[in-house]
Design a protein around this motif. Structure first.
Motif, PDB file in Angstrom:
ATOM      1  N   PHE A  38       0.805  -1.220   0.000  1.00  0.00           N
ATOM      2  CA  PHE A  38       0.000   0.000   0.000  1.00  0.00           C
ATOM      3  C   PHE A  38       0.841   1.275   0.000  1.00  0.00           C
ATOM      4  O   PHE A  38       0.463   2.272  -0.625  1.00  0.00           O
ATOM      5  CB  PHE A  38      -0.952   0.005   1.201  1.00  0.00           C
ATOM      6  CG  PHE A  38      -1.838   1.210   1.262  1.00  0.00           C
ATOM      7  CD1 PHE A  38      -2.712   1.504   0.229  1.00  0.00           C
ATOM      8  CD2 PHE A  38      -1.788   2.065   2.341  1.00  0.00           C
ATOM      9  CE1 PHE A  38      -3.523   2.631   0.270  1.00  0.00           C
ATOM     10  CE2 PHE A  38      -2.596   3.186   2.401  1.00  0.00           C
ATOM     11  CZ  PHE A  38      -3.464   3.467   1.367  1.00  0.00           C
ATOM     12  N   ALA A  70      -1.208   3.778  -5.123  1.00  0.00           N
ATOM     13  CA  ALA A  70      -1.699   3.381  -3.795  1.00  0.00           C
ATOM     14  C   ALA A  70      -3.186   3.045  -3.843  1.00  0.00           C
ATOM     15  O   ALA A  70      -3.636   2.090  -3.202  1.00  0.00           O
ATOM     16  CB  ALA A  70      -1.434   4.494  -2.777  1.00  0.00           C
ATOM     17  N   PHE A 121      -4.846  -0.572  -2.941  1.00  0.00           N
ATOM     18  CA  PHE A 121      -5.573  -0.513  -1.670  1.00  0.00           C
ATOM     19  C   PHE A 121      -6.346  -1.793  -1.353  1.00  0.00           C
ATOM     20  O   PHE A 121      -6.196  -2.369  -0.274  1.00  0.00           O
ATOM     21  CB  PHE A 121      -6.511   0.691  -1.625  1.00  0.00           C
ATOM     22  CG  PHE A 121      -7.335   0.755  -0.376  1.00  0.00           C
ATOM     23  CD1 PHE A 121      -6.737   1.078   0.829  1.00  0.00           C
ATOM     24  CD2 PHE A 121      -8.686   0.467  -0.388  1.00  0.00           C
ATOM     25  CE1 PHE A 121      -7.483   1.122   2.001  1.00  0.00           C
ATOM     26  CE2 PHE A 121      -9.438   0.514   0.768  1.00  0.00           C
ATOM     27  CZ  PHE A 121      -8.832   0.837   1.967  1.00  0.00           C
ATOM     28  N   ALA A 179      -4.107  -4.824  -0.734  1.00  0.00           N
ATOM     29  CA  ALA A 179      -3.449  -4.664   0.572  1.00  0.00           C
ATOM     30  C   ALA A 179      -4.434  -4.895   1.715  1.00  0.00           C
ATOM     31  O   ALA A 179      -4.085  -5.512   2.713  1.00  0.00           O
ATOM     32  CB  ALA A 179      -2.816  -3.269   0.682  1.00  0.00           C
TER      33      ALA A 179
END
Length: 166
Positions: A76, A151, A155, A158
């Motif tokens: 992440f 990211a 997300f 993760a």
């Protein structure tokens, strides 16, 4: 170090600190990367079967450890930061320096992004993700937007790793 020594510094050379627009564009491009990757993965599974087992899949089905949690945290935060500084920062900037056309830079950095993961089964999916994430860099001219997009793309995976670790 080279940015400080030969360039204009991290902020100027890479646009690393995201601005409000970088967040908006990054979230949108990251969501496109995430949804598109999911659709492409489903198509790939339909035509070629499930992906081969990797070290991560074996780790997820094994004992829940702190390593899984740390990997999720890296997926992440760490991966978006390091990969984007390399692909959309240093490589993108070098190609721009040599006056490579913008869309060629987008395609080249996306292809290299896909190949550095060394997962043949996922290469088309990663290439698509690279195009969407790189679009954030191309739209804003700043690496901060591509870090946010990356990211955002990472997300949900993760989050699944966090859940598996917990």
């Amino acid at each position: 170090v080279m940015s400080w020594w030969k360039g204009r510094g991290l902020r100027s050379d890479f646009g690393l600190l995201p601005r409000r627009r970088d967040f908006r564009v990054g979230l949108a491009c990251g969501a496109i990367a995430l949804v598109g990757s999911w659709v492409l993965t489903l198509i790939a599974i339909k035509f070629s079967g499930p992906p081969p087992a990797t070290g991560l899949t074996r780790l997820m089905h094994g004992e829940r450890t702190v390593w899984l949690f740390l990997f999720a945290l890296f997926a992440f935060i760490g991966a978006p930061l390091t990969e984007e500084l390399l692909m959309r920062g240093a490589l993108w900037g070098a190609l721009e320096h040599y006056r490579v056309p913008r869309y060629a830079v987008l395609v080249l950095t996306s292809l290299i992004f896909a190949l550095i993961h060394q997962e043949a089964w996922r290469t088309p999916v990663l290439f698509f993700s690279g195009l969407a994430i790189g679009s954030a860099r191309m739209i804003t001219g700043r690496v901060g937007a591509s870090v946010v997009a990356h990211a955002t793309n990472n997300f949900l995976p993760a989050l699944l790793l966090f859940a598996a670790a917990g």
